[in-house]
Write a protein that holds these residues in place. Structure first.
Motif, PDB file in Angstrom:
ATOM      1  N   ASP A  11     -27.664 -32.920  12.133  1.00  0.00           N
ATOM      2  CA  ASP A  11     -26.208 -32.930  12.149  1.00  0.00           C
ATOM      3  C   ASP A  11     -25.714 -34.052  13.065  1.00  0.00           C
ATOM      4  O   ASP A  11     -26.488 -34.647  13.817  1.00  0.00           O
ATOM      5  CB  ASP A  11     -25.645 -31.554  12.518  1.00  0.00           C
ATOM      6  N   LYS A  12     -24.445 -34.342  12.980  1.00  0.00           N
ATOM      7  CA  LYS A  12     -23.887 -35.513  13.660  1.00  0.00           C
ATOM      8  C   LYS A  12     -24.100 -35.487  15.167  1.00  0.00           C
ATOM      9  O   LYS A  12     -24.448 -36.506  15.759  1.00  0.00           O
ATOM     10  CB  LYS A  12     -22.402 -35.634  13.337  1.00  0.00           C
ATOM     11  N   ILE A  13     -23.867 -34.351  15.796  1.00  0.00           N
ATOM     12  CA  ILE A  13     -23.999 -34.275  17.247  1.00  0.00           C
ATOM     13  C   ILE A  13     -25.464 -34.379  17.663  1.00  0.00           C
ATOM     14  O   ILE A  13     -25.784 -35.053  18.642  1.00  0.00           O
ATOM     15  CB  ILE A  13     -23.338 -32.995  17.795  1.00  0.00           C
ATOM     16  N   ASP A  14     -26.352 -33.765  16.917  1.00  0.00           N
ATOM     17  CA  ASP A  14     -27.775 -33.907  17.207  1.00  0.00           C
ATOM     18  C   ASP A  14     -28.209 -35.359  17.047  1.00  0.00           C
ATOM     19  O   ASP A  14     -29.011 -35.863  17.835  1.00  0.00           O
ATOM     20  CB  ASP A  14     -28.618 -33.017  16.291  1.00  0.00           C
ATOM     21  N   PHE A  15     -27.680 -36.027  16.028  1.00  0.00           N
ATOM     22  CA  PHE A  15     -28.009 -37.438  15.831  1.00  0.00           C
ATOM     23  C   PHE A  15     -27.544 -38.278  17.010  1.00  0.00           C
ATOM     24  O   PHE A  15     -28.282 -39.116  17.528  1.00  0.00           O
ATOM     25  CB  PHE A  15     -27.404 -37.969  14.529  1.00  0.00           C
ATOM     26  N   VAL A  16     -26.306 -38.045  17.470  1.00  0.00           N
ATOM     27  CA  VAL A  16     -25.777 -38.797  18.607  1.00  0.00           C
ATOM     28  C   VAL A  16     -26.627 -38.535  19.850  1.00  0.00           C
ATOM     29  O   VAL A  16     -26.966 -39.463  20.586  1.00  0.00           O
ATOM     30  CB  VAL A  16     -24.289 -38.453  18.865  1.00  0.00           C
ATOM     31  N   ARG A  27     -17.367 -43.337  17.304  1.00  0.00           N
ATOM     32  CA  ARG A  27     -16.730 -42.846  16.065  1.00  0.00           C
ATOM     33  C   ARG A  27     -17.076 -41.392  15.777  1.00  0.00           C
ATOM     34  O   ARG A  27     -16.220 -40.613  15.360  1.00  0.00           O
ATOM     35  CB  ARG A  27     -17.141 -43.720  14.879  1.00  0.00           C
ATOM     36  N   THR A  28     -18.328 -41.038  15.988  1.00  0.00           N
ATOM     37  CA  THR A  28     -18.744 -39.664  15.722  1.00  0.00           C
ATOM     38  C   THR A  28     -18.035 -38.686  16.653  1.00  0.00           C
ATOM     39  O   THR A  28     -17.489 -37.673  16.207  1.00  0.00           O
ATOM     40  CB  THR A  28     -20.274 -39.521  15.864  1.00  0.00           C
ATOM     41  N   LEU A  29     -18.028 -38.999  17.938  1.00  0.00           N
ATOM     42  CA  LEU A  29     -17.372 -38.100  18.889  1.00  0.00           C
ATOM     43  C   LEU A  29     -15.865 -38.059  18.670  1.00  0.00           C
ATOM     44  O   LEU A  29     -15.249 -36.995  18.773  1.00  0.00           O
ATOM     45  CB  LEU A  29     -17.712 -38.495  20.320  1.00  0.00           C
ATOM     46  N   ARG A  30     -15.276 -39.192  18.327  1.00  0.00           N
ATOM     47  CA  ARG A  30     -13.836 -39.205  18.044  1.00  0.00           C
ATOM     48  C   ARG A  30     -13.526 -38.291  16.862  1.00  0.00           C
ATOM     49  O   ARG A  30     -12.583 -37.503  16.898  1.00  0.00           O
ATOM     50  CB  ARG A  30     -13.360 -40.622  17.748  1.00  0.00           C
ATOM     51  N   SER A  31     -14.313 -38.404  15.831  1.00  0.00           N
ATOM     52  CA  SER A  31     -14.118 -37.571  14.647  1.00  0.00           C
ATOM     53  C   SER A  31     -14.236 -36.083  14.989  1.00  0.00           C
ATOM     54  O   SER A  31     -13.413 -35.273  14.562  1.00  0.00           O
ATOM     55  CB  SER A  31     -15.144 -37.952  13.578  1.00  0.00           C
ATOM     56  N   GLU A  32     -15.250 -35.754  15.755  1.00  0.00           N
ATOM     57  CA  GLU A  32     -15.475 -34.354  16.098  1.00  0.00           C
ATOM     58  C   GLU A  32     -14.354 -33.796  16.981  1.00  0.00           C
ATOM     59  O   GLU A  32     -13.929 -32.663  16.791  1.00  0.00           O
ATOM     60  CB  GLU A  32     -16.828 -34.181  16.795  1.00  0.00           C
ATOM     61  N   VAL A  33     -13.867 -34.594  17.929  1.00  0.00           N
ATOM     62  CA  VAL A  33     -12.844 -34.107  18.867  1.00  0.00           C
ATOM     63  C   VAL A  33     -11.446 -34.193  18.263  1.00  0.00           C
ATOM     64  O   VAL A  33     -10.704 -33.205  18.237  1.00  0.00           O
ATOM     65  CB  VAL A  33     -12.906 -34.886  20.200  1.00  0.00           C
ATOM     66  N   VAL A  34     -11.086 -35.355  17.757  1.00  0.00           N
ATOM     67  CA  VAL A  34      -9.718 -35.577  17.289  1.00  0.00           C
ATOM     68  C   VAL A  34      -9.459 -34.933  15.935  1.00  0.00           C
ATOM     69  O   VAL A  34      -8.465 -34.242  15.748  1.00  0.00           O
ATOM     70  CB  VAL A  34      -9.392 -37.093  17.253  1.00  0.00           C
ATOM     71  N   GLU A  35     -10.355 -35.154  15.004  1.00  0.00           N
ATOM     72  CA  GLU A  35     -10.129 -34.667  13.641  1.00  0.00           C
ATOM     73  C   GLU A  35     -10.560 -33.220  13.433  1.00  0.00           C
ATOM     74  O   GLU A  35      -9.927 -32.486  12.689  1.00  0.00           O
ATOM     75  CB  GLU A  35     -10.840 -35.588  12.646  1.00  0.00           C
ATOM     76  N   LYS A  36     -11.637 -32.819  14.095  1.00  0.00           N
ATOM     77  CA  LYS A  36     -12.159 -31.465  13.887  1.00  0.00           C
ATOM     78  C   LYS A  36     -11.807 -30.503  15.005  1.00  0.00           C
ATOM     79  O   LYS A  36     -12.131 -29.328  14.923  1.00  0.00           O
ATOM     80  CB  LYS A  36     -13.668 -31.512  13.678  1.00  0.00           C
ATOM     81  N   GLY A  37     -11.174 -31.017  16.073  1.00  0.00           N
ATOM     82  CA  GLY A  37     -10.710 -30.155  17.144  1.00  0.00           C
ATOM     83  C   GLY A  37     -11.785 -29.545  18.027  1.00  0.00           C
ATOM     84  O   GLY A  37     -11.559 -28.513  18.646  1.00  0.00           O
ATOM     85  N   GLU A  90     -14.773 -28.808  23.124  1.00  0.00           N
ATOM     86  CA  GLU A  90     -15.921 -28.762  24.024  1.00  0.00           C
ATOM     87  C   GLU A  90     -16.625 -30.118  24.136  1.00  0.00           C
ATOM     88  O   GLU A  90     -17.420 -30.347  25.040  1.00  0.00           O
ATOM     89  CB  GLU A  90     -16.921 -27.677  23.596  1.00  0.00           C
ATOM     90  N   LEU A  91     -16.304 -31.033  23.214  1.00  0.00           N
ATOM     91  CA  LEU A  91     -16.893 -32.371  23.233  1.00  0.00           C
ATOM     92  C   LEU A  91     -15.947 -33.417  23.830  1.00  0.00           C
ATOM     93  O   LEU A  91     -16.260 -34.605  23.828  1.00  0.00           O
ATOM     94  CB  LEU A  91     -17.286 -32.788  21.815  1.00  0.00           C
ATOM     95  N   ALA A  92     -14.808 -32.988  24.351  1.00  0.00           N
ATOM     96  CA  ALA A  92     -13.792 -33.921  24.864  1.00  0.00           C
ATOM     97  C   ALA A  92     -14.334 -34.791  25.994  1.00  0.00           C
ATOM     98  O   ALA A  92     -14.068 -35.992  26.030  1.00  0.00           O
ATOM     99  CB  ALA A  92     -12.546 -33.171  25.309  1.00  0.00           C
ATOM    100  N   ASP A  93     -15.083 -34.217  26.919  1.00  0.00           N
ATOM    101  CA  ASP A  93     -15.631 -35.015  28.021  1.00  0.00           C
ATOM    102  C   ASP A  93     -16.592 -36.088  27.512  1.00  0.00           C
ATOM    103  O   ASP A  93     -16.573 -37.229  27.967  1.00  0.00           O
ATOM    104  CB  ASP A  93     -16.338 -34.122  29.041  1.00  0.00           C
ATOM    105  N   ALA A  94     -17.421 -35.710  26.556  1.00  0.00           N
ATOM    106  CA  ALA A  94     -18.356 -36.681  25.971  1.00  0.00           C
ATOM    107  C   ALA A  94     -17.584 -37.791  25.259  1.00  0.00           C
ATOM    108  O   ALA A  94     -17.948 -38.966  25.359  1.00  0.00           O
ATOM    109  CB  ALA A  94     -19.314 -35.990  25.008  1.00  0.00           C
TER     110      ALA A  94
END
Length: 95
Positions: free
Chosen positions: A13-18, A47-57, A60-64
């Motif tokens: 998954d995206k977070i595991d990949f990052v 881009r991955t973290l932005r997508s997860e935080v901004v688009e998917k809400g 818990e990943l905001a600090d990252a």
């Protein structure tokens, strides 16, 4: 980025990949020193973290994500001291 994915050979998954990508960057000096690949990796992380935080809400990943923003900015040499950044933000707010 496909080149990095092929080098890493992981399809998670995206977070595991990052997370795995960061581990590879920290432990593989050759990849870390290849400027093009390193910039691609940083952009993918951002881009991955932005997508997860901004688009998917995923708050818990905001600090990252904030750290990824700083990492990305550091590559462009745009990092300024905190007091200068705060002053600039305040000026921008007054407009």
């Amino acid at each position: 980025m496909e080149r990095l994915k092929a080098l890493i050979g992981k399809k998670e998954d995206k977070i595991d990949f990052v997370s795995y990508l960061i581990t590879v960057l920290l432990t593989n000096k050759e990849l870390y020193s290849d400027e093009v690949l390193f910039r691609d990796a940083v952009e993918e992380i951002y881009r991955t973290l932005r997508s997860e935080v901004v688009e998917k809400g995923r708050k818990e990943l905001a600090d990252a994500y904030e750290d990824a923003v700083l990492l990305r900015a550091s590559l462009s040499g745009a990092i300024e001291p905190p007091d200068k950044l705060l002053t600039e933000i305040k000026k921008d707010l007054a407009r």
